[in-house]
Design a protein around this motif. Structure first.
Motif, mmCIF file in Angstrom:
data_model
loop_
_atom_site.group_PDB
_atom_site.id
_atom_site.type_symbol
_atom_site.label_atom_id
_atom_site.label_comp_id
_atom_site.label_asym_id
_atom_site.label_seq_id
_atom_site.Cartn_x
_atom_site.Cartn_y
_atom_site.Cartn_z
ATOM 1 N N UNK A 48 17.620 39.748 22.417
ATOM 2 C CA UNK A 48 17.490 40.577 21.026
ATOM 3 C C UNK A 48 18.709 40.936 20.459
ATOM 4 N N UNK A 49 19.094 42.123 20.462
ATOM 5 C CA UNK A 49 20.457 42.408 19.840
ATOM 6 C C UNK A 49 21.499 42.694 21.019
ATOM 7 N N UNK A 50 21.124 42.674 22.530
ATOM 8 C CA UNK A 50 22.000 42.816 23.612
ATOM 9 C C UNK A 50 22.583 41.666 24.129
ATOM 10 N N UNK A 51 23.843 41.394 23.768
ATOM 11 C CA UNK A 51 24.571 40.077 24.581
ATOM 12 C C UNK A 51 24.879 40.288 25.993
ATOM 13 N N UNK A 52 24.622 39.299 26.782
ATOM 14 C CA UNK A 52 24.721 39.612 28.193
ATOM 15 C C UNK A 52 26.063 39.713 28.651
ATOM 16 N N UNK A 53 26.407 40.370 29.479
ATOM 17 C CA UNK A 53 27.725 40.616 29.992
ATOM 18 C C UNK A 53 27.895 40.411 31.464
ATOM 19 N N UNK A 54 29.030 39.524 31.792
ATOM 20 C CA UNK A 54 29.254 39.006 33.033
ATOM 21 C C UNK A 54 30.681 39.789 33.799
ATOM 22 N N UNK A 55 30.604 40.224 34.912
ATOM 23 C CA UNK A 55 32.091 40.580 35.374
ATOM 24 C C UNK A 55 32.870 39.478 35.733
ATOM 25 N N UNK A 56 34.168 39.578 35.450
ATOM 26 C CA UNK A 56 35.015 38.854 35.932
ATOM 27 C C UNK A 56 36.094 39.574 36.580
ATOM 28 N N UNK A 57 37.027 38.702 37.332
ATOM 29 C CA UNK A 57 38.247 39.212 37.804
ATOM 30 C C UNK A 57 39.339 38.365 37.715
ATOM 31 N N UNK A 58 40.582 38.666 37.157
ATOM 32 C CA UNK A 58 41.665 37.897 36.993
ATOM 33 C C UNK A 58 42.935 38.672 37.503
ATOM 34 N N UNK A 59 43.936 37.793 37.818
ATOM 35 C CA UNK A 59 45.038 38.348 38.623
ATOM 36 C C UNK A 59 46.299 38.067 38.241
ATOM 37 N N UNK A 60 47.340 38.987 37.832
ATOM 38 C CA UNK A 60 48.659 38.605 37.804
ATOM 39 C C UNK A 60 49.118 38.621 39.087
ATOM 40 N N UNK A 61 49.721 37.306 39.536
ATOM 41 C CA UNK A 61 50.297 37.348 40.869
ATOM 42 C C UNK A 61 51.806 37.160 40.836
ATOM 43 N N UNK A 62 52.650 38.026 41.378
ATOM 44 C CA UNK A 62 53.864 37.901 41.447
ATOM 45 C C UNK A 62 54.691 37.628 42.932
ATOM 46 N N UNK A 63 55.881 36.979 42.995
ATOM 47 C CA UNK A 63 56.422 36.889 43.997
ATOM 48 C C UNK A 63 58.027 36.855 43.998
ATOM 49 N N UNK A 64 58.798 37.802 44.823
ATOM 50 C CA UNK A 64 60.218 37.625 44.883
ATOM 51 C C UNK A 64 60.968 36.250 45.211
ATOM 52 N N UNK A 65 61.715 35.632 44.703
ATOM 53 C CA UNK A 65 62.164 34.540 45.057
ATOM 54 C C UNK A 65 63.920 34.837 44.999
ATOM 55 N N UNK A 66 64.622 33.847 45.561
ATOM 56 C CA UNK A 66 65.977 34.266 45.737
ATOM 57 C C UNK A 66 66.639 34.159 44.289
ATOM 58 N N UNK A 67 66.093 33.537 43.129
ATOM 59 C CA UNK A 67 66.641 33.788 42.015
ATOM 60 C C UNK A 67 66.038 34.844 41.192
ATOM 61 N N UNK A 68 65.092 35.610 41.703
ATOM 62 C CA UNK A 68 64.250 36.942 40.888
ATOM 63 C C UNK A 68 62.828 36.775 41.168
ATOM 64 N N UNK A 69 62.366 37.477 40.509
ATOM 65 C CA UNK A 69 60.859 37.682 40.349
ATOM 66 C C UNK A 69 60.198 36.481 39.573
ATOM 67 N N UNK A 70 59.145 35.909 40.304
ATOM 68 C CA UNK A 70 58.411 34.823 39.447
ATOM 69 C C UNK A 70 56.662 35.326 39.392
ATOM 70 N N UNK A 71 56.121 34.897 38.325
ATOM 71 C CA UNK A 71 54.855 34.973 38.302
ATOM 72 C C UNK A 71 54.115 33.558 38.681
#
Length: 229
Positions: A48-71
């Motif tokens: 009808x007029x209701x669009x289906x919605x699906x839950x999703x998850x996304x992640x910004x992943x970081x790690x510290x390296x010898x030269x600084x932080x990385x994504x």
């Protein structure tokens, strides 16, 4: 594993994501991963007029390296862009559980979610609390492996720190990751084919970690970076 445009579609902060893809599914268009689908969906997805919605998850992943932080970014096989890991939430899991699973499947990494500032609960509260995302954004996406027609991804955007692979020690292993994966410094992002909003958030978060993670802790440093963007 499918994602939404968490880094490429218009929405709060114009996050354009195309969901993250993995062995179980491909990334959809969500926070910084894919452009929103044009027009309204036709057929069952609209009900009808209701669009289906699906839950999703996304992640910004970081790690510290010898030269600084990385994504950590994956190369999406369908969109051919560098994106953060993520995908659809399965019926038997919470959004936080989906975030951890998607990262493990798509990158081979085990990560620890970093929670945003949260409201306290009074003593005696007994409900099981679930790790909250930093943001929740909706993106219109084209059909994917979960639904063949245009629909909406309600993307739960998390931040996490990587400390070890999902199976063993050392760097993420290619044979454990569903997609091509790599670590990138803030200076690298301008030259990568990314959705603009994913790049925008990544730069702010990286700046925050570089400026105060050792002194104030990751969560406070992330907030500082977002506040100065």
């Amino acid at each position: 594993m499918t994602n939404s445009p968490a880094s490429g579609s218009p929405g709060p902060g114009a996050l354009e994501w195309a969901g993250t893809g993995g062995p179980a599914a491909e990334h959809d268009q969500v926070a910084g991963r894919a452009e929103p689908a044009a027009g309204a969906a036709a057929g069952p997805a609209r009900m009808g007029q209701v669009i289906l919605k699906h839950p999703t998850s996304s992640v910004f992943v970081f790690r510290r390296h010898p030269g600084g932080w990385r994504i950590g970014l994956i190369r999406h096989p369908r969109f051919h862009r560098m994106m953060i890991p993520g995908g659809h939430v399965e019926p038997e899991e919470s959004c936080a559980e989906a975030a951890l699973r998607e990262v493990a499947e798509e990158t081979g990494l085990a990560v620890t979610l970093v929670g945003p500032p949260a409201a306290p609960v009074p003593p005696g509260y007994r409900g099981r609390r679930v790790a909250p995302p930093w943001w929740i954004a909706e993106y219109r996406v084209a059909g994917d492996n979960h639904l063949g027609e245009a629909h909406v991804h309600v993307d739960h955007l998390y931040v996490a720190l990587a400390d070890r692979p999902a199976h063993g020690d050392g760097a993420a292993r290619a044979d454990q990751a569903a997609h091509q994966f790599g670590w990138y410094a803030a200076a690298d992002l301008a030259g990568l084919d990314m959705f603009d909003d994913a790049r925008l958030l990544a730069l702010a978060l990286l700046a925050g970690l570089a400026g105060g993670a050792d002194r104030t802790g990751a969560a406070a440093a992330l907030m500082a970076g977002l506040g100065q963007a």
